[in-house]
Design a protein around this motif. Structure first.
Motif, short mmCIF file in Angstrom:
data_model
loop_
_atom_site.label_atom_id
_atom_site.label_comp_id
_atom_site.label_asym_id
_atom_site.label_seq_id
_atom_site.Cartn_x
_atom_site.Cartn_y
_atom_site.Cartn_z
N ASP A 131 0.83 -1.20 0.00
CA ASP A 131 0.00 0.00 0.00
C ASP A 131 0.87 1.25 0.00
OD1 ASP A 131 -2.33 1.54 0.07
OD2 ASP A 131 -2.36 1.57 2.25
N GLU A 132 1.55 1.51 1.11
CA GLU A 132 2.37 2.71 1.24
C GLU A 132 3.84 2.35 1.44
OE1 GLU A 132 1.30 6.04 3.79
OE2 GLU A 132 -0.65 5.08 4.09
N LEU A 133 4.70 3.22 0.93
CA LEU A 133 6.14 3.11 1.20
C LEU A 133 6.46 4.15 2.27
CD1 LEU A 133 7.62 3.02 -2.42
CD2 LEU A 133 6.97 1.09 -1.00
N LYS A 134 6.92 3.69 3.41
CA LYS A 134 7.31 4.60 4.50
C LYS A 134 8.79 4.95 4.33
CE LYS A 134 3.34 3.95 6.61
NZ LYS A 134 2.36 4.94 6.85
N PRO A 135 9.19 6.17 4.67
CA PRO A 135 10.61 6.55 4.51
C PRO A 135 11.58 5.60 5.21
CG PRO A 135 9.29 8.50 4.97
CD PRO A 135 8.38 7.31 5.11
N GLU A 136 11.24 5.19 6.44
CA GLU A 136 12.13 4.26 7.14
C GLU A 136 12.10 2.87 6.50
OE1 GLU A 136 8.15 3.68 9.10
OE2 GLU A 136 9.27 5.42 8.44
N GLY A 137 10.98 2.54 5.82
CA GLY A 137 10.88 1.28 5.10
C GLY A 137 11.76 1.28 3.85
N ILE A 138 11.79 2.43 3.16
CA ILE A 138 12.65 2.56 1.98
C ILE A 138 14.11 2.37 2.38
CG2 ILE A 138 13.50 4.19 0.24
CD1 ILE A 138 10.64 5.41 0.23
N HIS A 139 14.51 3.02 3.46
CA HIS A 139 15.89 2.90 3.94
C HIS A 139 16.21 1.45 4.34
CE1 HIS A 139 19.67 4.06 5.74
NE2 HIS A 139 19.31 3.43 6.85
N ALA A 140 15.31 0.83 5.10
CA ALA A 140 15.54 -0.55 5.56
C ALA A 140 15.57 -1.52 4.37
CB ALA A 140 14.46 -0.96 6.55
N PHE A 141 14.68 -1.32 3.40
CA PHE A 141 14.64 -2.20 2.24
C PHE A 141 15.92 -2.04 1.40
CE2 PHE A 141 13.17 -3.73 -1.93
CZ PHE A 141 12.63 -4.95 -1.56
#
Length: 193
Positions: free
Chosen positions: A130-140
């Motif tokens: 659904d959504e890409l979170k900023p901390e999720g982008i960094h972790a991914f």
């Protein structure tokens, strides 16, 4: 008649609560003091009962919170399954929001499965995100670097317009190949060889 509460020293107790009534009859005042010991005991009992009930409620809420946290953790773990497509290719469909917890809960399991199966191509399907979170982008992005170090080629497929908007100025890293969908990748693989 006026009423006031006083704490008085008595022969039985240094601190005894009295309810005092003052009534004036011309210039003569009459003071009546009524000992309130039983009322204090009842109030104390009620306060203890409320404290006990609150402590029990707090414990129940803590248990429910822990149960919900465990459920959320399990949901995050189930939001990235590992599907073997061939001897060297695996598909990982992702679901929910791409946040740090989704990546953290699944990193080790997915890395171990990739390493143990000697996979060389990983397909990450974002169509369920659904959504890409900023901390999720960094972790991914960090997660993807670990696959690059392992010699695994990673493809991201199924990106939505909202995902690409969120990735402006960011990326998951240079080691990732972006494809529109799985059929594009299949067509490339057949034309190459």
């Amino acid at each position: 008649m006026q009423k006031v509460e006083l704490v008085l020293q008595t022969e039985q107790s240094p601190y005894a609560l009295f309810e005092c009534f003052i009534q004036w009859d011309e210039e003569v005042g009459h003071l009546v003091c009524i000992y309130q010991d039983e009322r204090i005991k009842e109030l104390t009992r009620m306060v203890h009962a409320h404290q006990k009930r609150l402590a029990h409620t707090d414990f129940e809420l803590l248990q429910k919170k822990e149960s919900l946290e465990a459920s959320l953790k399990r949901i995050k773990q189930l939001s990235a399954s590992f599907i073997k497509l061939s001897e060297k290719v695996a598909l990982i469909p992702l679901f929910g929001d791409l946040d740090e917890q989704l990546v953290t809960e699944n990193s080790k399991v997915l890395q171990d499965a990739t390493y143990d199966g000697h996979y060389s191509i990983m397909l990450f399907d974002f169509s369920g995100i659904d959504e890409l979170k900023p901390e999720g982008i960094h972790a991914f992005s960090s997660f993807m670097r670990s696959f690059d170090i392992m010699g695994v080629t990673c493809y991201v497929i199924g990106m939505k317009p909202s995902h690409t908007e969120m990735l402006k100025g960011n990326s998951f890293g240079n080691q990732i190949i972006y494809m529109n969908n799985l059929s594009d990748l299949v067509n490339i693989k057949h034309s190459v060889g």
